[in-house]
Design a protein around this motif. Structure first.
Motif, PDB file in Angstrom:
ATOM      1  N   SER A 198       7.321  24.845  -9.059  1.00  0.00           N
ATOM      2  CA  SER A 198       7.474  23.437  -9.401  1.00  0.00           C
ATOM      3  C   SER A 198       8.144  22.702  -8.259  1.00  0.00           C
ATOM      4  CB  SER A 198       8.327  23.284 -10.665  1.00  0.00           C
ATOM      5  OG  SER A 198       7.738  23.943 -11.744  1.00  0.00           O
ATOM      6  N   GLY A 199       8.077  21.387  -8.304  1.00  0.00           N
ATOM      7  CA  GLY A 199       8.752  20.601  -7.287  1.00  0.00           C
ATOM      8  C   GLY A 199       8.723  19.131  -7.617  1.00  0.00           C
ATOM      9  N   VAL A 200       9.511  18.385  -6.873  1.00  0.00           N
ATOM     10  CA  VAL A 200       9.578  16.936  -7.039  1.00  0.00           C
ATOM     11  C   VAL A 200       9.601  16.295  -5.655  1.00  0.00           C
ATOM     12  CG1 VAL A 200      12.101  16.896  -7.185  1.00  0.00           C
ATOM     13  CG2 VAL A 200      10.793  15.073  -8.239  1.00  0.00           C
ATOM     14  N   GLU A 201       9.026  15.111  -5.551  1.00  0.00           N
ATOM     15  CA  GLU A 201       8.985  14.385  -4.286  1.00  0.00           C
ATOM     16  C   GLU A 201       9.335  12.931  -4.535  1.00  0.00           C
ATOM     17  OE1 GLU A 201       5.752  12.777  -0.966  1.00  0.00           O
ATOM     18  OE2 GLU A 201       5.083  14.077  -2.584  1.00  0.00           O
ATOM     19  N   VAL A 202      10.146  12.363  -3.663  1.00  0.00           N
ATOM     20  CA  VAL A 202      10.406  10.923  -3.667  1.00  0.00           C
ATOM     21  C   VAL A 202       9.984  10.391  -2.304  1.00  0.00           C
ATOM     22  CG1 VAL A 202      12.255  10.940  -5.370  1.00  0.00           C
ATOM     23  CG2 VAL A 202      12.814  11.234  -2.977  1.00  0.00           C
ATOM     24  N   ALA A 203       9.405   9.201  -2.302  1.00  0.00           N
ATOM     25  CA  ALA A 203       8.916   8.627  -1.052  1.00  0.00           C
ATOM     26  C   ALA A 203       9.162   7.127  -1.038  1.00  0.00           C
ATOM     27  CB  ALA A 203       7.422   8.909  -0.880  1.00  0.00           C
ATOM     28  N   LEU A 204       9.349   6.613   0.151  1.00  0.00           N
ATOM     29  CA  LEU A 204       9.528   5.185   0.375  1.00  0.00           C
ATOM     30  C   LEU A 204       8.620   4.797   1.523  1.00  0.00           C
ATOM     31  CD1 LEU A 204      11.102   2.576  -0.277  1.00  0.00           C
ATOM     32  CD2 LEU A 204      12.791   3.299   1.409  1.00  0.00           C
ATOM     33  N   ALA A 205       7.796   3.783   1.315  1.00  0.00           N
ATOM     34  CA  ALA A 205       6.855   3.340   2.343  1.00  0.00           C
ATOM     35  C   ALA A 205       7.004   1.845   2.551  1.00  0.00           C
ATOM     36  CB  ALA A 205       5.418   3.678   1.936  1.00  0.00           C
ATOM     37  N   ASP A 206       6.691   1.412   3.773  1.00  0.00           N
ATOM     38  CA  ASP A 206       6.709  -0.010   4.078  1.00  0.00           C
ATOM     39  C   ASP A 206       5.649  -0.308   5.124  1.00  0.00           C
ATOM     40  OD1 ASP A 206       7.530  -2.673   3.946  1.00  0.00           O
ATOM     41  OD2 ASP A 206       9.057  -2.411   5.487  1.00  0.00           O
ATOM     42  N   GLN A 207       4.978  -1.432   4.938  1.00  0.00           N
ATOM     43  CA  GLN A 207       3.993  -1.873   5.918  1.00  0.00           C
ATOM     44  C   GLN A 207       4.742  -2.657   6.983  1.00  0.00           C
ATOM     45  OE1 GLN A 207       0.619  -3.781   4.188  1.00  0.00           O
ATOM     46  NE2 GLN A 207      -0.264  -4.326   6.168  1.00  0.00           N
ATOM     47  N   LEU A 208       4.703  -2.160   8.228  1.00  0.00           N
ATOM     48  CA  LEU A 208       5.470  -2.755   9.315  1.00  0.00           C
ATOM     49  C   LEU A 208       4.734  -3.879  10.028  1.00  0.00           C
ATOM     50  CD1 LEU A 208       6.953   0.503  10.868  1.00  0.00           C
ATOM     51  CD2 LEU A 208       7.920  -0.981   9.104  1.00  0.00           C
ATOM     52  N   GLY A 209       3.453  -3.897   9.891  1.00  0.00           N
ATOM     53  CA  GLY A 209       2.623  -4.932  10.505  1.00  0.00           C
ATOM     54  C   GLY A 209       1.288  -4.939   9.792  1.00  0.00           C
ATOM     55  N   SER A 210       0.345  -5.669  10.335  1.00  0.00           N
ATOM     56  CA  SER A 210      -0.955  -5.742   9.656  1.00  0.00           C
ATOM     57  C   SER A 210      -1.691  -4.411   9.642  1.00  0.00           C
ATOM     58  CB  SER A 210      -1.826  -6.811  10.312  1.00  0.00           C
ATOM     59  OG  SER A 210      -2.083  -6.468  11.664  1.00  0.00           O
TER      60      SER A 210
ATOM     61  N   VAL B 136       0.126  -1.146  10.515  1.00  0.00           N
ATOM     62  CA  VAL B 136       1.038  -0.006  10.642  1.00  0.00           C
ATOM     63  C   VAL B 136       1.865   0.170   9.373  1.00  0.00           C
ATOM     64  CG1 VAL B 136       2.940   0.990  11.960  1.00  0.00           C
ATOM     65  CG2 VAL B 136       1.183  -0.335  13.134  1.00  0.00           C
ATOM     66  N   THR B 137       1.867   1.387   8.845  1.00  0.00           N
ATOM     67  CA  THR B 137       2.671   1.724   7.669  1.00  0.00           C
ATOM     68  C   THR B 137       3.512   2.948   8.001  1.00  0.00           C
ATOM     69  OG1 THR B 137       0.962   0.908   6.173  1.00  0.00           O
ATOM     70  CG2 THR B 137       2.609   2.351   5.219  1.00  0.00           C
ATOM     71  N   LEU B 138       4.767   2.926   7.567  1.00  0.00           N
ATOM     72  CA  LEU B 138       5.684   4.037   7.770  1.00  0.00           C
ATOM     73  C   LEU B 138       6.134   4.535   6.402  1.00  0.00           C
ATOM     74  CD1 LEU B 138       7.155   5.592  10.038  1.00  0.00           C
ATOM     75  CD2 LEU B 138       9.043   3.976   9.756  1.00  0.00           C
ATOM     76  N   GLN B 139       6.049   5.841   6.175  1.00  0.00           N
ATOM     77  CA  GLN B 139       6.455   6.425   4.897  1.00  0.00           C
ATOM     78  C   GLN B 139       7.341   7.634   5.140  1.00  0.00           C
ATOM     79  OE1 GLN B 139       3.398   7.371   1.979  1.00  0.00           O
ATOM     80  NE2 GLN B 139       4.606   9.100   1.255  1.00  0.00           N
TER      81      GLN B 139
ATOM     82  N   LEU C  95       3.428   8.121   9.883  1.00  0.00           N
ATOM     83  CA  LEU C  95       3.052   6.855  10.497  1.00  0.00           C
ATOM     84  C   LEU C  95       1.549   6.709  10.361  1.00  0.00           C
ATOM     85  CD1 LEU C  95       3.832   4.394  12.292  1.00  0.00           C
ATOM     86  CD2 LEU C  95       3.271   5.848  14.251  1.00  0.00           C
ATOM     87  N   SER C  96       1.110   5.631   9.720  1.00  0.00           N
ATOM     88  CA  SER C  96      -0.332   5.382   9.544  1.00  0.00           C
ATOM     89  C   SER C  96      -0.707   4.121  10.303  1.00  0.00           C
ATOM     90  CB  SER C  96      -0.670   5.188   8.068  1.00  0.00           C
ATOM     91  OG  SER C  96      -0.349   6.325   7.319  1.00  0.00           O
ATOM     92  N   VAL C  97      -1.784   4.216  11.065  1.00  0.00           N
ATOM     93  CA  VAL C  97      -2.289   3.077  11.806  1.00  0.00           C
ATOM     94  C   VAL C  97      -3.739   2.868  11.413  1.00  0.00           C
ATOM     95  CG1 VAL C  97      -2.739   2.112  14.092  1.00  0.00           C
ATOM     96  CG2 VAL C  97      -0.755   3.602  13.739  1.00  0.00           C
ATOM     97  N   ALA C  98      -4.041   1.684  10.935  1.00  0.00           N
ATOM     98  CA  ALA C  98      -5.426   1.347  10.543  1.00  0.00           C
ATOM     99  C   ALA C  98      -6.049   0.482  11.631  1.00  0.00           C
ATOM    100  CB  ALA C  98      -5.422   0.606   9.217  1.00  0.00           C
ATOM    101  N   PHE C  99      -7.257   0.855  12.040  1.00  0.00           N
ATOM    102  CA  PHE C  99      -7.954   0.044  13.045  1.00  0.00           C
ATOM    103  C   PHE C  99      -9.434   0.093  12.813  1.00  0.00           C
ATOM    104  CE2 PHE C  99      -6.798   4.130  14.799  1.00  0.00           C
ATOM    105  CZ  PHE C  99      -7.971   4.641  15.320  1.00  0.00           C
TER     106      PHE C  99
END
Length: 87
Positions: free
Chosen positions: A41-53, A55-58, A83-87
């Motif tokens: 078993s396990g548990v995960e907590v995450a916080l993400a924010d979109q830094l620009g149009s 770029v997202t950091l989680q 780090l996610s970058v959409a293009f």
């Protein structure tokens, strides 16, 4: 609702998991001298924010007691940063 003040695209997530192990895994673990559980078993907590149009950091934190379904295994805590970058 935004999680971080002034950051309208911020997100918080909480996940819980349970993975059952096979009888073959348990038999193999016993042959190795381990005392297997029926599941991990396990548990995960995450916080993400979109830094620009584009770029997202989680960041996330995972907690897994008895990882691998082995009773004697020490609890595991794992952190990650994505780090996610959409293009």
């Amino acid at each position: 609702d935004q999680i971080i003040s002034g950051r309208p695209n911020s997100q918080f997530s909480l996940g819980v998991r349970r993975a059952y192990v096979s009888d073959l895994f348990k038999d193999t673990a016993r042959l190795a001298g381990d005392d297997p559980l029926d599941a991990e078993s396990g548990v995960e907590v995450a916080l993400a924010d979109q830094l620009g149009s584009a770029v997202t950091l989680q960041g996330s934190l995972h907690y897994a007691p008895n990882p691998g379904g082995i009773r004697a295994a020490e609890d595991a805590v794992v952190s990650s940063l994505r780090l996610s970058v959409a293009f």
